[in-house]
Design a protein around this motif. Sequence first.
Motif, short mmCIF file in Angstrom:
data_model
loop_
_atom_site.label_atom_id
_atom_site.label_comp_id
_atom_site.label_asym_id
_atom_site.label_seq_id
_atom_site.Cartn_x
_atom_site.Cartn_y
_atom_site.Cartn_z
N ARG A 175 23.66 21.82 47.11
CA ARG A 175 22.56 22.35 47.94
C ARG A 175 21.44 22.90 47.06
N THR A 185 18.95 16.24 49.01
CA THR A 185 18.43 15.61 50.24
C THR A 185 19.37 14.54 50.77
N PHE A 186 20.58 14.47 50.25
CA PHE A 186 21.53 13.45 50.71
C PHE A 186 21.94 13.77 52.15
N PRO A 187 21.92 12.77 53.05
CA PRO A 187 22.13 13.06 54.47
C PRO A 187 23.55 13.45 54.84
N ILE A 188 24.53 13.11 54.03
CA ILE A 188 25.92 13.47 54.30
C ILE A 188 26.34 14.57 53.34
N GLU A 189 26.99 15.61 53.87
CA GLU A 189 27.35 16.75 53.03
C GLU A 189 28.50 16.40 52.09
N THR A 190 28.26 16.56 50.81
CA THR A 190 29.26 16.31 49.79
C THR A 190 29.54 17.59 49.02
N PRO A 215 33.14 13.06 52.92
CA PRO A 215 32.31 14.19 53.35
C PRO A 215 33.07 15.51 53.17
N LYS A 242 25.88 9.34 43.51
CA LYS A 242 25.07 9.27 44.73
C LYS A 242 24.97 7.83 45.24
N ARG A 246 26.31 6.34 48.69
CA ARG A 246 25.35 5.69 49.58
C ARG A 246 25.93 4.37 50.09
N SER A 250 27.96 4.14 53.94
CA SER A 250 26.98 3.43 54.76
C SER A 250 27.67 2.77 55.96
#
Length: 263
Positions: A175, A185-190, A215, A242, A246, A250
Amino acid sequence: SSGKITKDTAILDNGVIYLGPYRFTNWYFNQYGKTEGMVNLVKALERSNDTYFYEISRIIGVEIIADWARKLHLGGKLNIDLPGEETGLVPDNDWKKKVYGQPWYPGDTLHMAIGQGFILTTPLQILGITSYIAAEGTLYKPEILLSESPKILVSNLLPKDQIRVIKEGMKLATRQKGTAWPFFTFPIETAGKTGTAEYGDPKDKTHAWYTSFAPVDDPKIALTVLIEGGGEGSSVAAPVAKEVYRYYLSPDKNKLIQDIFIK
């Protein structure tokens, strides 16, 4: 689990600590001349704060650190179904006396606490520990050829609430204030942990590490990236992870593959 520290144990980061004539510095102080105030375990993982781990290692001691490392299969094999698996090394006083004819010094413990000094590990071992954290306390035997019932190597070592503290720190690393900036800015929380490991290179090259899972709330994949002599974990290894996520996460992998090759 030694009872010597808790999740609330906090250390004041002044950028530098001294052990006799030796200086041990935090990376943030080295690069930017800045300090981070009071640091607990979650913040230490979020910010990769060396000072916290230096000071905690002085409280805990090398024996407990080495014992827990070995419980999680550092310095040993996970017995993956491939030839040539390396064991790495978890050093201690007996090992140093045998190999170097010298006692274990307090500074050796500080180096060990941040993954430097005599300690040796493999990407597979780091992946094992990462998957152990993702699964909140279960380490499975790694397999290339999946069996019907995977063998459990480690379970019930720690209460789940203690492991969740580590997960929280690894989540915050991805974060806005964390070290894993490619994931901001990655859409899925890792969740992840960056690493930049010195290895005595004459040109001061470092190994770039990034270990992670996703996730966060329902982990499906754990991933460790090591780029030998590659530089910083945050800027070199994390972007590789990343791209893997991705693809893996996906909903339309075929289209994503086409997009990558067209580019």
